[in-house]
Design a protein around this motif. Structure first.
Motif, PDB file in Angstrom:
ATOM      1  N   PHE A 106       0.886  -1.151   0.050  1.00  0.00           N
ATOM      2  CA  PHE A 106       0.038  -0.128  -0.157  1.00  0.00           C
ATOM      3  C   PHE A 106       0.840   1.377  -0.063  1.00  0.00           C
ATOM      4  CE2 PHE A 106      -3.854  -2.361   1.866  1.00  0.00           C
ATOM      5  CZ  PHE A 106      -4.473  -2.219   0.859  1.00  0.00           C
ATOM      6  N   TYR A 107       2.186   1.119   0.410  1.00  0.00           N
ATOM      7  CA  TYR A 107       2.956   2.416   0.458  1.00  0.00           C
ATOM      8  C   TYR A 107       2.935   3.190  -0.629  1.00  0.00           C
ATOM      9  CZ  TYR A 107       5.337   0.658   4.802  1.00  0.00           C
ATOM     10  OH  TYR A 107       5.569   0.037   5.828  1.00  0.00           O
ATOM     11  N   SER A 108       3.155   2.641  -1.827  1.00  0.00           N
ATOM     12  CA  SER A 108       3.212   3.539  -2.956  1.00  0.00           C
ATOM     13  C   SER A 108       1.859   4.092  -3.339  1.00  0.00           C
ATOM     14  CB  SER A 108       3.969   2.958  -4.301  1.00  0.00           C
ATOM     15  OG  SER A 108       3.083   1.705  -4.651  1.00  0.00           O
ATOM     16  N   LEU A 109       0.923   3.256  -3.050  1.00  0.00           N
ATOM     17  CA  LEU A 109      -0.471   3.548  -3.480  1.00  0.00           C
ATOM     18  C   LEU A 109      -0.938   4.667  -2.688  1.00  0.00           C
ATOM     19  CD1 LEU A 109      -2.870   2.777  -5.268  1.00  0.00           C
ATOM     20  CD2 LEU A 109      -3.412   1.188  -3.599  1.00  0.00           C
ATOM     21  N   ILE A 110      -0.669   4.893  -1.445  1.00  0.00           N
ATOM     22  CA  ILE A 110      -1.102   5.927  -0.575  1.00  0.00           C
ATOM     23  C   ILE A 110      -0.206   7.068  -0.629  1.00  0.00           C
ATOM     24  CG2 ILE A 110      -0.956   6.242   1.989  1.00  0.00           C
ATOM     25  CD1 ILE A 110      -1.771   3.634   2.634  1.00  0.00           C
ATOM     26  N   LEU A 111       1.150   6.852  -0.626  1.00  0.00           N
ATOM     27  CA  LEU A 111       2.056   8.087  -0.965  1.00  0.00           C
ATOM     28  C   LEU A 111       2.212   8.716  -2.141  1.00  0.00           C
ATOM     29  CD1 LEU A 111       3.545  10.340   0.611  1.00  0.00           C
ATOM     30  CD2 LEU A 111       5.766   8.820   0.148  1.00  0.00           C
ATOM     31  N   ASP A 112       2.464   7.759  -3.270  1.00  0.00           N
ATOM     32  CA  ASP A 112       2.783   8.427  -4.747  1.00  0.00           C
ATOM     33  C   ASP A 112       1.388   7.999  -5.552  1.00  0.00           C
ATOM     34  OD1 ASP A 112       5.497   8.859  -3.883  1.00  0.00           O
ATOM     35  OD2 ASP A 112       5.876   6.648  -4.120  1.00  0.00           O
ATOM     36  N   ARG A 113       0.550   7.669  -4.985  1.00  0.00           N
ATOM     37  CA  ARG A 113      -0.952   7.314  -5.599  1.00  0.00           C
ATOM     38  C   ARG A 113      -0.786   6.532  -6.867  1.00  0.00           C
ATOM     39  NH1 ARG A 113      -4.858  10.898  -4.298  1.00  0.00           N
ATOM     40  NH2 ARG A 113      -5.696  11.131  -6.320  1.00  0.00           N
ATOM     41  N   ARG A 114       0.215   5.525  -6.968  1.00  0.00           N
ATOM     42  CA  ARG A 114       0.370   4.611  -8.170  1.00  0.00           C
ATOM     43  C   ARG A 114       0.925   3.324  -7.371  1.00  0.00           C
ATOM     44  NH1 ARG A 114       3.651   5.676 -11.873  1.00  0.00           N
ATOM     45  NH2 ARG A 114       3.603   7.838 -11.946  1.00  0.00           N
TER      46      ARG A 114
END
Length: 353
Positions: A106-114
Motif C-alpha cells: 500500500f505504501y506507493s499507492l498511498i503516498l505516490d498514488r500509483r
C-alpha cells in the motif's frame, strides 16, 4: 494508536472534504461506530465511486497484480477494480489489520498514488480506516513508514449524531425512543470476552430485526434479539422499556403519583429499568447548585427523595443504584441533593416503618 483529540461522525465529512482531496487520511475508531458507512457516504457526496479493499482479505499480489508481457518486456498489471480511468475513492478498510506484506504494497499507492506503472486518476482520493488494538479487534502494529504517510483522525461515537441520522433512516421507534432516554447505551468499549456489545451497528441490526417481526413480536423473541445484539445490561433495559411501552406504564406516571414502583417479582427487570431511568432524569434535571434550582426543581427534588424511600422499601439495591457514584467513584448526582438524601432518607424511612 490513541489521541486526546477526537471528532464525531457529523464533523468527519468537513475534515475529509478539505484534507482527503489533497492527502490520504486514516480514520481510527472502535468497531461498529460507522467508519465504513461514513466514508462511502462521503464519496457519494462527491459523486465518486467508492472502491473498497478490505485489508484482511488481500494478499500483496492482489494489489501489485500479475506480470504480463508487452513489447517483449514484463510489467505488472494491477487488478481491474483498482486500475480505473476515471477518478474514484479508494477506501482501504481494515488497513492496519492486513499483513505486513500487504501494508508495504500500500505504501506507493498511498503516498505516490500509483502501483507499478498505473497512477490513480486526477481527482481520486485515498482513505483508510481501522480499529485500535485496545478494541480487542484484529489489528496489527502499523509500521512508522506507513503511519507517516497518512493524516490520522480519531472517530468517537455520538448519540446526538446517530439519533439525528436514525430519525430519517427508518430506525425502529422503540430503538429511537430508548436511546433518546439512554444515549449512554449507544456504545460501549468492546469487552474482553466473546459476547455481543452495544454499538450503533448493533442497534441498527436490532432495529432491522424488530421491523422484520413487527409489533406482534413475543417477549421471548424480543429478549433473544436484544441479548443477541447488545451488551447484556442494555438488552435488559431495552426489554424492560418495551414492556413499559406495551403496558403504557412510564416513569412520568410514577413521578406524578399516578402509578407506583412495580413490586411483582416478574417485573424486577422493569424495576431496574425505572431505577436507571430515574437516575438519568435526576442527572439531567437537577442543577449543580441548589441556589440555581427553581421552585419547581426543588419540589421535584423533594418528590424524588420520597420516591427513593418507596423504592428502597421494595429493593434497597435499586435505590442504591439511583444514588451510586460512577465507575471511577465520582458522584453523579449533585452534591446538595446527595447531602439531603443522606440526611433525610433514614428519618423518612423510620417515619414510615
Amino acid at each position: 494508536m490513541h489521541s486526546a483529540l477526537t471528532l464525531t461522525p457529523a464533523q468527519l465529512p468537513d475534515l475529509l472534504l478539505h484534507v482527503a482531496v489533497v492527502r490520504p487520511v486514516f480514520v481510527w475508531g472502535a468497531p461498529g461506530i460507522g467508519k465504513s458507512s461514513l466514508v462511502r457516504a462521503f464519496a457519494d457526496s462527491l459523486g465518486l465511486p467508492c472502491v473498497t479493499l478490505v485489508g484482511t482479505q488481500l494478499a500483496a499480489e492482489d494489489l501489485i497484480g500479475v506480470p504480463e508481457l508487452r513489447d517483449g518486456r514484463s510489467r505488472f498489471a494491477p487488478p481491474e477494480m483498482i486500475a480505473r480511468s476515471e477518478p474514484y475513492c479508494l477506501f482501504l478498510d481494515e488497513l492496519n489489520a492486513s499483513s505486513p506484506e500487504v501494508q508495504k504494497a500500500f505504501y506507493s499507492l498511498i503516498l505516490d498514488r500509483r502501483i507499478g506503472a498505473y497512477e490513480l486518476p486526477a481527482g481520486s482520493i485515498v482513505i483508510g480506516a481501522g480499529n485500535r488494538a485496545t478494541d480487542n479487534a484484529l489489528a496489527r502494529p502499523m509500521a512508522s513508514a506507513l503511519v507517516n504517510r497518512l493524516l490520522h483522525l480519531h472517530l468517537r461515537a455520538s448519540a446526538v449524531d446517530w439519533l439525528g441520522w436514525a430519525g430519517g433512516a427508518g430506525v425502529h421507534p422503540w430503538v429511537l425512543d430508548y436511546l433518546t432516554q439512554r444515549p449512554d447505551h449507544l456504545w460501549v468499549q468492546p469487552p474482553k470476552t466473546e459476547e455481543p456489545f452495544s454499538t450503533p451497528r448493533a442497534w441498527h441490526m436490532l432495529s432491522d430485526a424488530l421491523h422484520s417481526y413487527g409489533e406482534d413480536i413475543v417477549e421471548e423473541t424480543l429478549r433473544l434479539l436484544a441479548y443477541g445484539t447488545l451488551t447484556p445490561a442494555h438488552a435488559s433495559g431495552f426489554c424492560a422499556y418495551v414492556k413499559t411501552v406495551r403496558h403504557r406504564y412510564g416513569l412520568d406516571a410514577i413521578i406524578r403519583g399516578d402509578a407506583s414502583w412495580p413490586r411483582a417479582a416478574t417485573d424486577r427487570d422493569l424495576l431496574y429499568f425505572f431505577a436507571e431511568t430515574f437516575r438519568a432524569r435526576l442527572v439531567k434535571d437537577l442543577p449543580d447548585s441548589r441556589e440555581h434550582a427553581s421552585r419547581a426543581v426543588r419540589e421535584f427534588a423533594l418528590r424524588a427523595k420520597g420516591l427513593l424511600v418507596e423504592l428502597a422499601e421494595i429493593s434497597l439495591e435499586c435505590a442504591q443504584l439511583v444514588v451510586a457514584a460512577d465507575a471511577e467513584g465520582k458522584p453523579v448526582l449533585p452534591a446538595w441533593f446527595l447531602v439531603e438524601v443522606t440526611r433525610d432518607l433514614p428519618r423518612l424511612v423510620a417515619a414510615r416503618t
